[in-house]
Design an enzyme around this catalytic site. Structure first.
Site, PDB file in Angstrom:
ATOM      1  N   ASP A 477       0.392  -1.298  -0.373  1.00 18.49           N
ATOM      2  CA  ASP A 477      -0.538   0.291   0.048  1.00 18.49           C
ATOM      3  C   ASP A 477       0.662   1.342   0.163  1.00 18.49           C
ATOM      4  O   ASP A 477       2.097   0.860   0.238  1.00 18.49           O
ATOM      5  CB  ASP A 477      -1.036  -0.355   1.800  1.00 18.49           C
ATOM      6  CG  ASP A 477      -2.043   0.851   0.451  1.00 18.49           C
ATOM      7  OD1 ASP A 477      -1.808   1.722   0.181  1.00 18.49           O
ATOM      8  OD2 ASP A 477      -3.308   0.575   1.626  1.00 18.49           O
ATOM      9  N   ASP A 547     -10.659   2.264  -2.980  1.00 15.23           N
ATOM     10  CA  ASP A 547     -11.415   1.465  -1.940  1.00 15.23           C
ATOM     11  C   ASP A 547     -13.359   1.778  -1.393  1.00 15.23           C
ATOM     12  O   ASP A 547     -13.719   0.717  -0.944  1.00 15.23           O
ATOM     13  CB  ASP A 547     -11.261   2.268  -0.420  1.00 15.23           C
ATOM     14  CG  ASP A 547      -9.327   2.599  -0.639  1.00 15.23           C
ATOM     15  OD1 ASP A 547      -9.165   0.875  -0.483  1.00 15.23           O
ATOM     16  OD2 ASP A 547      -9.111   3.036   0.523  1.00 15.23           O
TER      17      ASP A 547
HETATM   18  C1  GLA Z   1      -5.528   1.699   1.765  1.00 18.59           C
HETATM   19  C2  GLA Z   1      -5.941   0.621   1.239  1.00 18.59           C
HETATM   20  C3  GLA Z   1      -6.787  -0.141   2.006  1.00 18.59           C
HETATM   21  C4  GLA Z   1      -6.467  -0.481   3.460  1.00 18.59           C
HETATM   22  C5  GLA Z   1      -5.922   0.498   4.166  1.00 18.59           C
HETATM   23  C6  GLA Z   1      -5.471   0.197   5.454  1.00 18.59           C
HETATM   24  O1  GLA Z   1      -7.287   2.884   2.189  1.00 18.59           O
HETATM   25  O2  GLA Z   1      -6.572   1.136   0.049  1.00 18.59           O
HETATM   26  O3  GLA Z   1      -7.732  -1.002   0.991  1.00 18.59           O
HETATM   27  O4  GLA Z   1      -5.383  -1.005   3.216  1.00 18.59           O
HETATM   28  O5  GLA Z   1      -5.315   1.882   3.489  1.00 18.59           O
HETATM   29  O6  GLA Z   1      -4.578   1.605   6.222  1.00 18.59           O
END
Ligand code: GLA
Length: 729
Positions: A477, A547
């Protein structure tokens, strides 16, 4: 097909299966762009360079340099010598002036395609790709510029990149180095781009181009949620099947610029490259700079053909992962199930329920390390939090494996929390401008990956965890964008290199990861889908798309993403309802059908959802795997688009041999009194007979394609259905 040089005419021919690209030389040795478009079977000539048209000054009857430079369609414009349109190369000499004049010196044509040092790049075997290198030079600066064109005949793609080398004795500065330029007469072009925001990434935007410059770009240090390194110019009538499309996509994950400029002479210049803002690269004697690659494709058969060219090209020539065509495990990720509030017991509870439902992998998301119980600490401290993972990570992985699931894990290796052991020890490791308090975003800073010791540290943290247990998957990420661009170890001359060096640092880490752990399934991610780009696909066969897992929002996001990227690259999960971002309720089946367009999984607390939903999961997992080979290799067609004003959305994947096709239909809003919709299929064999799986109904391919398959409209919003047509033996 391939590349040839016709010496008498001084023309380079680049031919793919359906396209031709012609480059010509002026008598002075300027490298001009003659033509790009539908395949020309006869030879080409260079009259389109219009070298003998008089300048705008009425008194001058012959060519005059300044007006010629501003009009000549060129392959790679350098700034400061009379071409006032967007330049691709700006070079500051040791004495401080900016100006560069590129004159053709020599060329090379060879089979195959070399890699690009430190950068992701497409590849092909000798029989699949040929490369042309045009070497130009500026005699005063002693600068050599190599324009590379690689021709992939099978997918109608030409890739371009540029290498700049200082062969003189002076210290030069590159203030801009783009990767591709396309000069064309305007044909009332419209510009198609992908734009959005967090939770609504890559929506399709289209509009007429106007005089002047219009662009999409990023200076955020990543390709971004907001604008995307993709640009297509399309003729006004362009639909899925008709019209002409010129498209460019950038194999890069940092700052970019993609621009169309309509000039005073109604010519269009399309350019793509690393954004010049915040960029300045030192080129000392003997040094060279490699600009990333741009992927170009032309379609005379509308957007659909463009899409299929990109899909085939990325599947065949960019994605390296052994997982690309393999059976991808259906995973369950605990992020939306628990956020930071979990421990080993909770994860094992999820794993046990998931196993019963046929799910194949558990992914432990953010919150397992340091003292991270919220998003305000511990990035950089990659040690397992044994208050949560009570018997340690190897033991948790072993137990999950014993339940019968593979184990995956989340990292955010590029970041550092102000509240971390790492920051307390190395505050200068964060990107920041000396003397100014850097801006926090999600309570975090970005590590300065232009520094080797920091790349090593961050990589080793990841590698150490992966070596501690049999971990099959990593979600990588990156949850904030860059600002306060300053590096503690760069001198004042070199600060303009930081953002590109940062991206090179990310690439180095990911290259090491896929080399040291060749079996690992890597999924890139960036606060949802902010780094969904071809650069990342070189390392990971799938990328988290957004997300936002709401089934309706995803229709738009996935439509825009799949305009360019293969379905198998789009991370897509079934979430819980009401959806955590938009609060919408949609049927469980619809959520699954929409997520099955991509790399499929679940992101919910399986121990808490309704029994009737849980009971549906085994069949969904089975369905995903049944159609996965078709989805991974087939041709994708957009049959109807909800975002383009239809009440429903519909896409199809047909096998390349026309033996089967899977149609997904989503009725977004129910319409009263319309009876039925005719879905006109694509990619079938006209004279073959097809049976709709699960029925004994049959149609000829031409009926399905020309008359359509009738779907009854019915009551209820957000309903979906799927239809699998199979050719009769
Ligand atoms: C990002 C990712 C999510 C999750 C969060 C965790 O927003 O896109 O899927 O993994 O971080 O903090």
């Amino acid at each position: 097909m391939g590349i040839k040089y016709v010496e008498e005419k001084k023309i380079f021919h680049l031919d793919t299966g359906h396209t031709t690209y012609l480059i010509g030389l002026s008598p002075e040795g300027y490298v001009g762009h003659i033509y790009y478009g539908r395949r020309l079977k006869s030879g080409g000539s260079n009259y389109l360079l219009r070298m003998n048209e008089a300048p705008f000054t009425p008194s001058v009857r012959e060519r005059e340099k300044a007006s010629f430079m501003d009009f000549f369609p060129t392959e790679y414009p350098a700034g400061g010598v009379g071409d006032y349109r967007e330049s691709c190369l700006d070079v500051r000499s040791a004495s401080g002036s900016v100006g560069c004049e590129l004159i053709f010196k020599e060329y090379r044509i060879f089979r195959g395609k070399p890699g690009l040092a430190g950068l992701p790049a497409s590849f092909g075997r000798e029989g699949e790709v040929e490369t042309l290198e045009l070497v130009c030079e500026d005699a005063l600066l002693k600068l050599e510029v190599t324009l590379s064109y690689s021709v992939f005949a099978d997918t109608d793609v030409i890739t371009r990149s540029v290498r700049v080398e200082n062969r003189g004795e002076e210290h030069l500065k590159l203030e801009k180095v783009y990767s591709a330029c396309l000069d064309m007469d305007n044909r009332e072009f419209e510009m198609l781009t992908l734009v959005g925001s967090w939770a609504r990434e890559r929506h399709i935007q289209r509009g007429r181009i106007r005089c002047g410059k219009q662009m999409v770009s990023s200076t955020k240090g990543e390709s971004s949620h907001q604008e995307h390194p993709f640009l297509a110019l399309v003729t006004p009538e362009t639909t899925e099947e008709t019209g002409e499309v010129y498209a460019m996509n950038f194999v890069y994950s940092g700052n970019f610029m993609a621009q169309a400029e309509l000039s005073q002479f109604r010519q269009v210049r399309m350019t793509m490259g690393i954004h010049a803002d915040y960029f300045c690269w030192n080129l000392r004697p003997g040094e060279s700079f490699q600009a990333p690659e741009a992927v170009l494709t032309y379609s005379a058969e509308g957007l659909g053909r463009m899409t299929r060219n990109f899909h085939d090209f990325y599947r065949g020539h960019l994605i390296r992962s052994p997982h690309q065509y393999a059976k991808r495990p259906v995973l369950i990720n605990n992020w939306e199930a628990t956020y930071f509030d979990f421990n080993s017991e909770k994860l094992l509870e999820i794993a046990r329920e998931a196993k019963k439902a046929g799910i194949e992998m558990l992914v432990m998301d953010d919150g397992w390390f340091g003292k991270r119980n919220f998003d305000d600490s511990s990035l950089g401290d990659w040690t397992v939090n044994e208050e949560k993972i009570t018997s340690g990570l190897p033991d948790l992985v072993r137990k999950v494996n014993e339940i019968g699931l593979q184990f995956g894990i989340w990292f955010e290796p590029e970041m550092i929390s102000p509240d971390s052991e790492l920051y307390r020890k190395h505050p200068d490791w964060a990107i920041q401008i000396a003397g100014r308090t850097p801006a926090q975003s999600r309570t975090q800073y970005v590590l300065d990956l232009s520094r080797k010791e920091i790349v090593d540290y961050a990589y080793n943290c990841v590698a150490k965890i992966l070596r501690s247990a049999p971990i099959a998957y990593v979600k990588w990420d990156m949850n904030r964008q860059l600002c306060d661009i300053g590096g503690a170890c760069l001198d004042r001359e070199s600060q303009g290199e930081l953002m590109h060096r940062y991206v090179l640092g990310v690439y180095e880490m990911q290259e090491r990861l896929v080399t040291d752990f060749p079996e690992l399934l890597l999924e890139n991610c960036s606060g949802g889908g902010a780094r969904f780009d071809p650069g990342m696909l070189y390392y990971s066969p799938q990328i988290w798309c957004s997300d936002n897992v709401d089934a309706v929002e995803r229709l738009r996001i996935q439509e825009g993403t799949a305009l360019v990227y293969p379905l198998s690259t789009m991370g897509a999960h079934v979430g819980d309802c009401p959806n955590h971002i938009v609060g919408r309720n949609t049927p469980f089946d619809t959520r699954a059908h929409v997520a099955m367009a991509g790399a499929f999984g679940y992101e919910l607390d399986i121990t808490k959802i309704a029994e009737e939903e849980r009971a549906k999961i085994p069949a969904q997992v089975e369905e995903y795997h049944r159609y996965q080979p078709l989805m991974q290799r087939g041709d994708y067609y957009r049959l109807a688009s909800w975002s383009m004003e239809k009440p429903y959305d519909c896409w199809e994947v047909a096998s390349k041999d026309g033996s089967e096709a899977l149609v997904t239909f989503v009725q977004v809003l129910a319409e009263p009194n319309v009876h039925s919709y005719a879905l006109r299929l694509k990619g079938l064999l006209a004279q073959a007979e097809y049976v709709l799986e699960g029925t004994d109904q049959t149609w000829y391919g031409e009926e399905l394609m020309q008359c359509g398959y009738l779907v009854l409209s019915g009551q209820g919003d957000f309903r979906s259905s799927r239809y699998h047509f199979v050719k009769k033996q």
